[in-house]
Scaffold this motif. Structure first.
Motif, PDB file in Angstrom:
ATOM      1  N   GLY A  25       0.785  -1.205  -0.104  1.00 61.35           N
ATOM      2  CA  GLY A  25       0.055  -0.127  -0.069  1.00 61.35           C
ATOM      3  C   GLY A  25       0.889   1.288   0.171  1.00 61.35           C
ATOM      4  N   TYR A  26       2.213   1.237   0.178  1.00 58.63           N
ATOM      5  CA  TYR A  26       3.138   2.329  -0.007  1.00 58.63           C
ATOM      6  C   TYR A  26       4.439   1.687  -0.513  1.00 58.63           C
ATOM      7  N   ILE A  27       5.426   2.891  -0.834  1.00 53.70           N
ATOM      8  CA  ILE A  27       6.383   2.235  -1.230  1.00 53.70           C
ATOM      9  C   ILE A  27       7.488   1.676  -0.114  1.00 53.70           C
ATOM     10  N   SER A  28       8.035   0.528  -0.320  1.00 56.14           N
ATOM     11  CA  SER A  28       8.624  -0.122   0.847  1.00 56.14           C
ATOM     12  C   SER A  28       9.982   0.779   1.242  1.00 56.14           C
ATOM     13  N   THR A  29      10.328   0.826   2.482  1.00 56.22           N
ATOM     14  CA  THR A  29      11.422   1.561   2.845  1.00 56.22           C
ATOM     15  C   THR A  29      12.814   1.396   2.061  1.00 56.22           C
ATOM     16  N   PRO A  30      13.213   0.082   1.758  1.00 58.42           N
ATOM     17  CA  PRO A  30      14.486  -0.115   1.004  1.00 58.42           C
ATOM     18  C   PRO A  30      14.534   0.398  -0.183  1.00 58.42           C
ATOM     19  N   LEU A  31      13.380   0.299  -0.989  1.00 55.46           N
ATOM     20  CA  LEU A  31      13.315   0.780  -2.391  1.00 55.46           C
ATOM     21  C   LEU A  31      13.450   2.592  -2.287  1.00 55.46           C
ATOM     22  N   LYS A  32      12.793   3.070  -1.283  1.00 56.99           N
ATOM     23  CA  LYS A  32      12.554   4.523  -1.223  1.00 56.99           C
ATOM     24  C   LYS A  32      14.031   4.838  -0.918  1.00 56.99           C
ATOM     25  N   TYR A  33      14.623   4.272   0.108  1.00 58.78           N
ATOM     26  CA  TYR A  33      15.907   4.978   0.357  1.00 58.78           C
ATOM     27  C   TYR A  33      17.047   4.686  -0.874  1.00 58.78           C
ATOM     28  N   TYR A  34      16.697   3.660  -1.599  1.00 59.05           N
ATOM     29  CA  TYR A  34      17.879   3.653  -2.920  1.00 59.05           C
ATOM     30  C   TYR A  34      17.146   4.554  -3.737  1.00 59.05           C
ATOM     31  N   ILE A  35      15.905   4.843  -4.180  1.00 62.18           N
ATOM     32  CA  ILE A  35      15.664   5.798  -4.968  1.00 62.18           C
ATOM     33  C   ILE A  35      16.067   7.110  -4.763  1.00 62.18           C
ATOM     34  N   ASP A  36      16.024   7.384  -3.244  1.00 68.26           N
ATOM     35  CA  ASP A  36      16.098   8.785  -2.645  1.00 68.26           C
ATOM     36  C   ASP A  36      17.690   9.264  -3.029  1.00 68.26           C
ATOM     37  N   GLN A  37      18.477   8.074  -3.232  1.00 65.31           N
ATOM     38  CA  GLN A  37      20.324   8.647  -3.483  1.00 65.31           C
ATOM     39  C   GLN A  37      20.346   8.409  -4.848  1.00 65.31           C
ATOM     40  N   LEU A  38      19.450   8.196  -5.957  1.00 63.06           N
ATOM     41  CA  LEU A  38      19.735   8.132  -7.390  1.00 63.06           C
ATOM     42  C   LEU A  38      19.908   9.838  -7.801  1.00 63.06           C
ATOM     43  N   GLY A  51       2.636  -5.078 -10.074  1.00 63.08           N
ATOM     44  CA  GLY A  51       1.569  -4.848  -9.264  1.00 63.08           C
ATOM     45  C   GLY A  51       1.062  -3.541  -9.070  1.00 63.08           C
ATOM     46  N   ASN A  52       0.782  -2.938  -7.989  1.00 64.23           N
ATOM     47  CA  ASN A  52       0.229  -1.662  -7.574  1.00 64.23           C
ATOM     48  C   ASN A  52       1.420  -0.512  -7.886  1.00 64.23           C
ATOM     49  N   SER A  53       2.699  -1.152  -7.813  1.00 65.88           N
ATOM     50  CA  SER A  53       3.686  -0.187  -8.033  1.00 65.88           C
ATOM     51  C   SER A  53       3.968   0.930  -7.474  1.00 65.88           C
ATOM     52  N   TYR A  54       3.817   1.102  -6.127  1.00 70.49           N
ATOM     53  CA  TYR A  54       3.977   2.514  -5.436  1.00 70.49           C
ATOM     54  C   TYR A  54       5.441   3.066  -5.458  1.00 70.49           C
ATOM     55  N   GLU A  55       6.380   2.150  -6.068  1.00 69.07           N
ATOM     56  CA  GLU A  55       7.789   2.706  -6.268  1.00 69.07           C
ATOM     57  C   GLU A  55       7.573   3.574  -7.471  1.00 69.07           C
ATOM     58  N   ALA A  56       6.689   3.090  -8.646  1.00 70.09           N
ATOM     59  CA  ALA A  56       6.669   3.777  -9.894  1.00 70.09           C
ATOM     60  C   ALA A  56       6.014   5.137  -9.553  1.00 70.09           C
ATOM     61  N   GLU A  57       5.098   5.361  -8.491  1.00 69.85           N
ATOM     62  CA  GLU A  57       4.228   6.329  -8.366  1.00 69.85           C
ATOM     63  C   GLU A  57       5.387   7.400  -7.631  1.00 69.85           C
TER      64      GLU A  57
END
Ligand SMILES: C[S@@+](CC[C@H](N)C(=O)[O-])C[C@H]1O[C@@H](n2cnc3c(N)ncnc32)[C@H](O)[C@@H]1O
Length: 198
Positions: A25-38, A51-57
């Motif tokens: 239902g929301y972006i998982s923390t490991p993926l969020k932290y990875y994305i945040d340093q890109l 799936g519902n891809s909260y990381e894409a959102e």
């Protein structure tokens, strides 16, 4: 459910029945932290079995416009489109991962690898290799529990993942995830694999 039946009908049925325990239902923390340093927002990103891809959102809201999400089932893609109406239809791929023909800088993995029949794991590795541009990366999470005939999700361990990916990828990182969501703490490995240049 026989493992050989993990097809579009199987997954659509699970979405229709709301049998979607993986959907956090929301972006998982490991993926969020990875994305945040890109840093480079122009990179072309694929999220397979999205799936519902909260990381894409999350990526989209941050300004990453070259994001593609792929799923064999149509329902999560429709859910996504409702949540993110301005996301281009051409980047919503209703397709079997193994049939995608394109190339990407980054593949983000979360609970897709564990959802396929384990007999397809080598094929997943070679397909990811083909889909990535030189020096492209596949990054994400694998489950860290015993692989049995029960699944999905199907488990695995660090040794198996390393063995599977080493032919095509440099193992830049593969370790216990330290920032998993509560329900997955201690059960995930975070990884960064970089495509080998021949
Ligand atoms: C366990 S769910 C995970 C969804 C998402 N990654 C998440 O973290 O919420 C697995 C997803 O992979 C999709 N899927 C299964 N086999 C697929 C295939 N061969 N190609 C593309 N998508 C597939 C399913 O429809 C489902 O949405």
């Amino acid at each position: 459910m026989k493992k050989s039946k993990l097809d579009e009908i199987y997954w659509s049925h699970r979405y229709r029945n709301r049998d979607t325990g993986w959907n956090i239902g929301y972006i998982s923390t490991p993926l969020k932290y990875y994305i945040d340093q890109l840093e480079d927002k122009s990179i072309k990103i694929l999220i397979p079995g999205a799936g519902n891809s909260y990381e894409a959102e999350y990526l989209w809201q941050l300004g990453y416009k070259n994001v593609y999400i792929a799923d064999i089932a149509i329902q999560p893609l429709s859910n996504f489109k409702e949540r993110v109406p301005d996301f281009p239809d051409t980047q919503l791929l209703h397709i079997d991962f193994f049939d995608i023909e394109d190339s990407f800088d980054l593949i983000l993995e979360q609970t897709f690898f564990c959802a396929i029949n384990p007999s397809l794991r080598s094929k997943y590795v070679s397909k990811s290799n083909v889909l990535l541009k030189p020096k492209g990366k596949i990054v994400g999470l694998f489950f860290d529990f015993e692989l049995t005939s029960q699944g999905p999700p199907f488990g695995g361990d660090l040794v198996e993942y390393k063995r599977l990916f080493s032919d095509y990828f440099y193992i830049r990182l593969l370790e216990k995830s330290i920032n998993s969501i509560k329900e997955r703490q201690g059960k995930e490995l975070f990884f960064i694999f970089e495509k080998k240049t021949k």
